[in-house]
Design a protein around this motif. Structure first.
Motif, PDB file in Angstrom:
ATOM      1  N   HIS A 127     -37.952  18.540  17.808  1.00  0.00           N
ATOM      2  CA  HIS A 127     -39.118  19.375  17.529  1.00  0.00           C
ATOM      3  C   HIS A 127     -39.637  19.147  16.111  1.00  0.00           C
ATOM      4  N   PHE A 128     -38.722  18.887  15.179  1.00  0.00           N
ATOM      5  CA  PHE A 128     -39.079  18.564  13.795  1.00  0.00           C
ATOM      6  C   PHE A 128     -39.944  17.301  13.757  1.00  0.00           C
ATOM      7  N   MET A 129     -39.548  16.293  14.539  1.00  0.00           N
ATOM      8  CA  MET A 129     -40.315  15.046  14.611  1.00  0.00           C
ATOM      9  C   MET A 129     -41.631  15.260  15.356  1.00  0.00           C
ATOM     10  N   ARG A 130     -41.568  15.977  16.457  1.00  0.00           N
ATOM     11  CA  ARG A 130     -42.755  16.223  17.284  1.00  0.00           C
ATOM     12  C   ARG A 130     -43.875  16.888  16.491  1.00  0.00           C
ATOM     13  N   ASP A 131     -43.521  17.786  15.597  1.00  0.00           N
ATOM     14  CA  ASP A 131     -44.516  18.558  14.861  1.00  0.00           C
ATOM     15  C   ASP A 131     -44.964  17.882  13.570  1.00  0.00           C
ATOM     16  N   GLY A 132     -44.529  16.642  13.352  1.00  0.00           N
ATOM     17  CA  GLY A 132     -45.022  15.864  12.220  1.00  0.00           C
ATOM     18  C   GLY A 132     -44.279  16.032  10.917  1.00  0.00           C
ATOM     19  N   HIS A 133     -43.201  16.827  10.906  1.00  0.00           N
ATOM     20  CA  HIS A 133     -42.490  17.055   9.653  1.00  0.00           C
ATOM     21  C   HIS A 133     -41.747  15.811   9.174  1.00  0.00           C
ATOM     22  N   MET A 134     -41.284  14.980  10.102  1.00  0.00           N
ATOM     23  CA  MET A 134     -40.594  13.757   9.705  1.00  0.00           C
ATOM     24  C   MET A 134     -41.544  12.839   8.942  1.00  0.00           C
ATOM     25  N   GLN A 168     -32.868   3.430  26.869  1.00  0.00           N
ATOM     26  CA  GLN A 168     -32.181   2.466  26.009  1.00  0.00           C
ATOM     27  C   GLN A 168     -31.659   3.117  24.730  1.00  0.00           C
ATOM     28  N   ILE A 169     -32.070   4.351  24.474  1.00  0.00           N
ATOM     29  CA  ILE A 169     -31.653   5.052  23.255  1.00  0.00           C
ATOM     30  C   ILE A 169     -30.341   5.776  23.509  1.00  0.00           C
ATOM     31  N   MET A 170     -29.408   5.641  22.578  1.00  0.00           N
ATOM     32  CA  MET A 170     -28.161   6.392  22.627  1.00  0.00           C
ATOM     33  C   MET A 170     -27.987   7.117  21.296  1.00  0.00           C
ATOM     34  N   ILE A 171     -27.884   8.443  21.346  1.00  0.00           N
ATOM     35  CA  ILE A 171     -27.699   9.239  20.142  1.00  0.00           C
ATOM     36  C   ILE A 171     -26.231   9.183  19.722  1.00  0.00           C
ATOM     37  N   VAL A 172     -26.005   8.966  18.426  1.00  0.00           N
ATOM     38  CA  VAL A 172     -24.646   8.902  17.890  1.00  0.00           C
ATOM     39  C   VAL A 172     -24.565   9.794  16.652  1.00  0.00           C
ATOM     40  N   SER A 173     -23.355  10.126  16.267  1.00  0.00           N
ATOM     41  CA  SER A 173     -23.140  10.965  15.079  1.00  0.00           C
ATOM     42  C   SER A 173     -23.030  10.085  13.838  1.00  0.00           C
ATOM     43  N   GLU A 197     -35.126  14.797  25.121  1.00  0.00           N
ATOM     44  CA  GLU A 197     -36.318  15.081  24.314  1.00  0.00           C
ATOM     45  C   GLU A 197     -36.264  14.340  22.977  1.00  0.00           C
ATOM     46  N   LEU A 198     -35.089  14.273  22.385  1.00  0.00           N
ATOM     47  CA  LEU A 198     -34.947  13.534  21.129  1.00  0.00           C
ATOM     48  C   LEU A 198     -35.106  12.042  21.364  1.00  0.00           C
ATOM     49  N   ARG A 199     -34.557  11.549  22.464  1.00  0.00           N
ATOM     50  CA  ARG A 199     -34.700  10.115  22.757  1.00  0.00           C
ATOM     51  C   ARG A 199     -36.166   9.748  22.985  1.00  0.00           C
ATOM     52  N   LEU A 200     -36.932  10.635  23.577  1.00  0.00           N
ATOM     53  CA  LEU A 200     -38.374  10.393  23.761  1.00  0.00           C
ATOM     54  C   LEU A 200     -39.082  10.341  22.411  1.00  0.00           C
ATOM     55  N   GLU A 201     -38.733  11.263  21.517  1.00  0.00           N
ATOM     56  CA  GLU A 201     -39.364  11.283  20.202  1.00  0.00           C
ATOM     57  C   GLU A 201     -39.009  10.037  19.403  1.00  0.00           C
ATOM     58  N   ILE A 202     -37.760   9.589  19.488  1.00  0.00           N
ATOM     59  CA  ILE A 202     -37.349   8.379  18.775  1.00  0.00           C
ATOM     60  C   ILE A 202     -38.090   7.164  19.321  1.00  0.00           C
ATOM     61  N   PHE A 228     -27.900  21.414  19.742  1.00  0.00           N
ATOM     62  CA  PHE A 228     -28.861  22.178  18.960  1.00  0.00           C
ATOM     63  C   PHE A 228     -29.435  21.335  17.814  1.00  0.00           C
ATOM     64  N   GLN A 229     -28.592  20.516  17.196  1.00  0.00           N
ATOM     65  CA  GLN A 229     -29.080  19.607  16.151  1.00  0.00           C
ATOM     66  C   GLN A 229     -30.106  18.635  16.731  1.00  0.00           C
ATOM     67  N   GLN A 230     -29.810  18.117  17.913  1.00  0.00           N
ATOM     68  CA  GLN A 230     -30.720  17.148  18.532  1.00  0.00           C
ATOM     69  C   GLN A 230     -32.060  17.799  18.898  1.00  0.00           C
ATOM     70  N   ILE A 231     -31.992  19.001  19.463  1.00  0.00           N
ATOM     71  CA  ILE A 231     -33.227  19.696  19.852  1.00  0.00           C
ATOM     72  C   ILE A 231     -34.059  20.018  18.614  1.00  0.00           C
ATOM     73  N   ALA A 232     -33.392  20.503  17.566  1.00  0.00           N
ATOM     74  CA  ALA A 232     -34.105  20.823  16.324  1.00  0.00           C
ATOM     75  C   ALA A 232     -34.785  19.582  15.759  1.00  0.00           C
ATOM     76  N   LEU A 233     -34.076  18.450  15.762  1.00  0.00           N
ATOM     77  CA  LEU A 233     -34.656  17.221  15.223  1.00  0.00           C
ATOM     78  C   LEU A 233     -35.828  16.745  16.076  1.00  0.00           C
TER      79      LEU A 233
END
Length: 482
Positions: A367-374, A187-192, A166-171, A360-365
């Motif tokens: 949804h944060f992006m999805r809802d326009g807060h970013m 093609q997206i890879m999440i990293v710390s 879900e985060l990779r889709l938003e990115i 949980f950090q990824q899911i929160a981010l």
């Protein structure tokens, strides 16, 4: 009545200047539309070298828009190297831009569209930290709580090694909307954070590639990572247009190329389009890859974000992004956009060392992006950083005048200051005794003793009421060094 030489019919029979028209139903701003379409026509050769653009007043009249918008577009593309202004003559398409196939430059419209005081006594201008007191903690906390309470049990497991889908889709959507980048979620890879991202790149590309070209000077993190992986480091100096690629005698075999084209650190320069095209030519001729570090690309303070090199040649560019500057470094979330043919190599490496980011950090981010807060947060921070930059510039000019030269485009959260009196021997470490702290360009240099009179001032996490006070302290320190 004299005909307008720039005017002819554009799409759907609408009037257009140079074949460019404004779609008032688009989610993209008028500034973004004009910038993108002008870049496209220059890059594909439709607007050839030396072509004179219409005067800003004439263009504004024809489009029915404010003249300041046209001025901003011309200034933006001049900063990127596409245009050149000639006093008393007009604005022209710059030289040295090789026409490329339009397929490489297809632009899609958007699918949607704590302060820095370390203690009471020290004002800290060191770089890398955004305005932490404006982080939306309450909103973020609600999304984290929701992720922990409402996510399926599978999120408690190890999860996808590439990151939560879900985060990779938003990115993916975010990059298209803000950068014009076309990529697939696979093609997206999440990293710390960026450090993990560059570590993965170094591991995945070695030993086929055992050397790397780095900007000189550049952030020490990338230097250290590739040194520790036994890469041969070849520094190339930067100037006010980015890495001096045109001065390379030859390209060494099995070398990667790492650039920060949108806002070079620490010089603050933008890599011109001519050098971007040269970089792509070099890596294609030498069958290698370009690593693009877009560490603060969201914060272009004048105009619109500059399109990444990735948009020009996605199959040859490994793109590294981070939320450390956009939101907060403590989140420890970044991402890579990996060419399709390298995905399996990267996933195998990441799986083998079992590096993962909190679900949980990824899911929160996501949804944060999805809802326009970013988007709202970035808009707010751009206004803040622009204001802080102005305060800093005014203070530097007030206290130092013609003793210094200020470097850096209107972007990001830092600028560089060059002290022009090279005869002085300055013990910069003593500045802490005056209650002020900052970065030294020399610390970021691979080749020492070339930047002993250059400093870096970060203003992202410095309150405005402390900026002037900090520069006054810097001035007292500098005067006492004579």
């Amino acid at each position: 009545m004299r005909a307008n030489p720039y005017l002819f019919l554009g799409a759907n029979g609408r009037k257009a200047i140079l074949g460019i028209y404004i779609d008032r139903d688009s989610d993209l701003s008028i500034t973004s539309q004009l910038c993108r379409q002008l870049r496209d026509r220059i890059q594909t050769g439709l607007l050839a070298e030396g072509t004179r653009l219409p005067p800003t007043r004439k263009a504004a009249q024809e489009y029915g828009i404010a003249r300041n918008i046209v001025i901003d577009v011309y200034e933006q593309l001049t900063a990127e190297g596409y245009l050149i202004g000639k006093r008393g003559s007009g604005t022209y398409v710059a030289s040295g831009i090789t026409a490329m196939s339009s397929g490489n430059f297809t632009w899609m419209e958007s699918l949607h569209e704590h302060n820095s005081i370390l203690s009471d006594d020290i004002i800290d201008f060191t770089t890398g930290t955004p305005a932490l007191e404006f982080f939306p903690s309450r909103i973020w906390g609600n999304y984290l709580k929701s992720a922990a309470l409402n996510s399926p049990l599978s999120c408690l497991d190890y999860g996808d090694i590439q990151g939560h889908r879900e985060l990779r889709l938003e990115i993916t959507s975010y990059l298209l909307r803000t950068r014009g980048m076309h990529c697939h979620p696979d093609q997206i890879m999440i990293v710390s954070g960026s450090s993990e991202g560059f570590t993965l790149i170094a591991k995945a590309m070695y030993p086929q590639y055992h050397g790397i070209y780095l900007e000189e000077p550049t952030i020490e993190i990338t230097q250290n990572i590739f040194k520790q992986m036994n890469y041969q480091i070849t520094p190339i100096e930067v100037d006010h247009h980015g890495m001096k690629l045109h001065e390379m005698n030859h390209y060494k075999s099995h070398h990667l190329l790492l650039l920060t084209p949108a806002h070079q650190f620490p010089s603050g320069s933008i890599l011109s389009i001519q050098r971007r095209l040269l970089a792509l030519k070099l890596i294609e001729m030498n069958d290698t890859y370009l690593i693009e570090d877009d560490y603060d690309g969201d914060f272009r303070l004048k105009g619109v974000p500059i399109p990444p090199i990735h948009t020009l040649c996605p199959e040859r560019v490994i793109y590294a992004g981070t939320f450390s500057k956009t939101l907060a470094p403590g989140l420890r979330i970044g991402f890579l956009v990996i060419p399709s043919e390298l995905i399996s190599t990267f996933t195998d490496i990441k799986e083998s060392i079992n590096i993962r980011t909190s679900a949980f950090q990824q899911i929160a981010l996501a949804h944060f992006m999805r809802d326009g807060h970013m988007d709202r947060h970035i808009f707010k921070m751009k206004r803040l950083y622009k204001q802080r930059r102005v305060v800093l510039l005014d203070a530097l000019i007030q206290y130092f005048g013609d003793e210094i030269k200020i470097h850096g485009d209107e972007a990001g959260m830092h600028l560089a200051v060059e002290f022009l009196d090279k005869s002085r021997t300055i013990d910069w470490e003593k500045s802490i005794e005056y209650g002020v702290k900052f970065g030294l360009v020399e610390e970021y240099s691979l080749e020492k003793q070339k930047h002993t009179h250059d400093i870096v001032l970060g203003y992202g996490n410095v309150r405005e009421d402390h900026i002037k006070m900090g520069i006054e302290r810097l001035h007292r320190f500098y005067e006492d060094q004579s």
